[in-house]
Scaffold this active site. Structure first.
Site, PDB file in Angstrom:
ATOM      1  N   LYS A 187       0.809  -1.204   0.000  1.00 41.06           N
ATOM      2  CA  LYS A 187       0.000   0.000   0.000  1.00 41.06           C
ATOM      3  C   LYS A 187       0.854   1.272   0.000  1.00 41.06           C
ATOM      4  O   LYS A 187       0.362   2.349  -0.329  1.00 41.06           O
ATOM      5  CB  LYS A 187      -0.889   0.041   1.267  1.00 41.06           C
ATOM      6  CG  LYS A 187      -1.861  -1.073   1.417  1.00 41.06           C
ATOM      7  CD  LYS A 187      -2.576  -0.882   2.777  1.00 41.06           C
ATOM      8  CE  LYS A 187      -3.315  -2.143   3.170  1.00 41.06           C
ATOM      9  NZ  LYS A 187      -3.789  -2.066   4.552  1.00 41.06           N
ATOM     10  N   GLY A 188       2.094   1.149   0.424  1.00 45.90           N
ATOM     11  CA  GLY A 188       2.920   2.320   0.757  1.00 45.90           C
ATOM     12  C   GLY A 188       3.056   3.380  -0.314  1.00 45.90           C
ATOM     13  O   GLY A 188       3.238   4.549  -0.007  1.00 45.90           O
ATOM     14  N   ASP A 201       7.687   3.302  -2.351  1.00 41.23           N
ATOM     15  CA  ASP A 201       7.727   4.335  -1.317  1.00 41.23           C
ATOM     16  C   ASP A 201       9.125   4.493  -0.734  1.00 41.23           C
ATOM     17  O   ASP A 201       9.661   5.587  -0.674  1.00 41.23           O
ATOM     18  CB  ASP A 201       6.706   4.029  -0.203  1.00 41.23           C
ATOM     19  CG  ASP A 201       6.825   2.609   0.352  1.00 41.23           C
ATOM     20  OD1 ASP A 201       7.645   1.814  -0.161  1.00 41.23           O
ATOM     21  OD2 ASP A 201       6.096   2.284   1.306  1.00 41.23           O
ATOM     22  N   ASP A 224      14.555  -0.013   1.923  1.00 42.55           N
ATOM     23  CA  ASP A 224      15.182  -0.221   3.225  1.00 42.55           C
ATOM     24  C   ASP A 224      16.285  -1.265   3.027  1.00 42.55           C
ATOM     25  O   ASP A 224      17.371  -0.932   2.577  1.00 42.55           O
ATOM     26  CB  ASP A 224      14.089  -0.648   4.207  1.00 42.55           C
ATOM     27  CG  ASP A 224      14.574  -0.700   5.641  1.00 42.55           C
ATOM     28  OD1 ASP A 224      15.674  -0.212   5.915  1.00 42.55           O
ATOM     29  OD2 ASP A 224      13.851  -1.228   6.501  1.00 42.55           O
ATOM     30  N   LYS A 253      16.994   4.512   1.992  1.00 42.21           N
ATOM     31  CA  LYS A 253      17.843   4.486   3.202  1.00 42.21           C
ATOM     32  C   LYS A 253      19.258   4.031   2.878  1.00 42.21           C
ATOM     33  O   LYS A 253      20.097   3.985   3.775  1.00 42.21           O
ATOM     34  CB  LYS A 253      17.231   3.558   4.254  1.00 42.21           C
ATOM     35  CG  LYS A 253      15.971   4.085   4.894  1.00 42.21           C
ATOM     36  CD  LYS A 253      15.539   3.190   6.053  1.00 42.21           C
ATOM     37  CE  LYS A 253      14.168   3.554   6.551  1.00 42.21           C
ATOM     38  NZ  LYS A 253      13.638   2.566   7.509  1.00 42.21           N
ATOM     39  N   ASP A 288       3.538   3.724   6.782  1.00 43.18           N
ATOM     40  CA  ASP A 288       2.754   3.452   7.984  1.00 43.18           C
ATOM     41  C   ASP A 288       3.578   2.859   9.113  1.00 43.18           C
ATOM     42  O   ASP A 288       4.679   2.358   8.921  1.00 43.18           O
ATOM     43  CB  ASP A 288       1.639   2.461   7.665  1.00 43.18           C
ATOM     44  CG  ASP A 288       2.178   1.042   7.509  1.00 43.18           C
ATOM     45  OD1 ASP A 288       3.097   0.849   6.688  1.00 43.18           O
ATOM     46  OD2 ASP A 288       1.723   0.139   8.225  1.00 43.18           O
TER      47      ASP A 288
HETATM   48  P1  IMP Z   1      12.828  -3.476   2.220  1.00 45.78           P
HETATM   49  O1  IMP Z   1      12.375  -4.740   1.587  1.00 45.78           O
HETATM   50  O2  IMP Z   1      13.570  -3.766   3.505  1.00 45.78           O
HETATM   51  O3  IMP Z   1      13.655  -2.619   1.288  1.00 45.78           O
HETATM   52  O4  IMP Z   1      11.587  -2.616   2.660  1.00 45.78           O
HETATM   53  C1  IMP Z   1      10.345  -3.060   2.310  1.00 45.78           C
HETATM   54  C2  IMP Z   1       9.179  -2.251   2.681  1.00 45.78           C
HETATM   55  O5  IMP Z   1       9.166  -2.063   4.085  1.00 45.78           O
HETATM   56  C3  IMP Z   1       9.067  -0.870   2.070  1.00 45.78           C
HETATM   57  O6  IMP Z   1       8.578  -0.880   0.765  1.00 45.78           O
HETATM   58  C4  IMP Z   1       8.081  -0.264   3.043  1.00 45.78           C
HETATM   59  O7  IMP Z   1       6.775  -0.614   2.682  1.00 45.78           O
HETATM   60  C5  IMP Z   1       8.492  -0.882   4.362  1.00 45.78           C
HETATM   61  N1  IMP Z   1       9.407   0.020   5.080  1.00 45.78           N
HETATM   62  C6  IMP Z   1      10.754   0.011   5.100  1.00 45.78           C
HETATM   63  N2  IMP Z   1      11.239   1.001   5.851  1.00 45.78           N
HETATM   64  C7  IMP Z   1      10.155   1.670   6.329  1.00 45.78           C
HETATM   65  C8  IMP Z   1       9.990   2.838   7.169  1.00 45.78           C
HETATM   66  O8  IMP Z   1      10.940   3.492   7.653  1.00 45.78           O
HETATM   67  N3  IMP Z   1       8.698   3.205   7.416  1.00 45.78           N
HETATM   68  C9  IMP Z   1       7.618   2.550   6.906  1.00 45.78           C
HETATM   69  N4  IMP Z   1       7.733   1.471   6.099  1.00 45.78           N
HETATM   70  C10 IMP Z   1       8.990   1.042   5.830  1.00 45.78           C
HETATM   71 MG    MG Z   2       6.771  -0.534  -0.058  1.00 43.30          MG
END
Ligand code: IMP
Ligand code: MG
Length: 168
Positions: A37-38, A93, A96, A124, A152
């Site tokens: 949803k982000g 969005d 991470d 990040k 969120d």
């Molecule tokens: P990743 O797979 O670790 O790169 O992050 C995956 C998902 O986690 C992102 O697309 C966001 O939906 C959520 N996410 C990561 N970091 C944050 C944050 O700081 N706040 C809110 N959602 C986050």
């Molecule tokens: Mg996301």
């Protein structure tokens, strides 16, 4: 909660990104693929700033532990329309760990788009190799938990017009 990016800063950056995307895809049709949803708020603003022939579709993923750790990502629902032969821009969005993006790139590549690029509002920079593959980035942000403008915490704060740091 501490505001990191104001609504004005986000608005300004979204319009800069849109200008860049318009230049790069001039004369071509572009399909925006939003990750629910982000990304829905960013996607809506970006889409309205793009002066291109556009289509859009969404997919939804979730992670079992809520943090997107490797192997724990699940596709909840997929695109409806085929993207074979289309120029696709994946709209995210935040990057991470990058696990979600790796999963999505592999998944979308099987659908044989003509091109596949990524636009993420926030990064990040935990995975520098992956960051280099992201063609459009709104802001580099600190490695802290952020909420607002679609992001969120347990389903809350998506409606905030700004991005803020929150203690978790
Ligand atoms: P990743 O797979 O670790 O790169 O992050 C995956 C998902 O986690 C992102 O697309 C966001 O939906 C959520 N996410 C990561 N970091 C944050 C944050 O700081 N706040 C809110 N959602 C986050
Ligand atoms: Mg996301």
């Amino acid at each position: 909660m501490k505001v990191l990016l104001s609504a004005e800063q986000i608005h300004q950056r979204v319009s800069e990104l849109a200008d860049e995307i318009c230049r790069d895809y001039a004369g071509q049709e572009l399909t925006l693929v939003g990750v629910l949803k982000g990304s829905f708020i960013f996607m809506a603003d970006l889409m309205r700033a793009l002066k291109l022939s556009l289509r859009c579709d969404f997919l939804r993923i979730s992670s079992y532990d809520g943090k997107g750790k490797a192997g724990n990502i699940r596709l909840d629902f997929d695109l409806i329309q085929p993207i074979e032969g289309s120029h696709v821009l994946l709209v995210e969005d935040i990057l991470d760990t990058g696990q979600t993006l790796r999963f999505l790139l592999a998944h979308l590549a099987t659908k044989k788009p003509k091109s596949l690029e990524i636009c993420s509002l926030l990064d990040k920079q935990l995975d520098s190799t992956l960051s280099q593959k992201v063609r459009y980035v709104g802001f580099q942000v600190p490695k802290q938990y952020l909420v607002g403008y679609g992001l969120d915490l347990d389903g809350h704060y998506r409606e905030l017009p700004y991005v803020a740091q929150i203690e978790i």
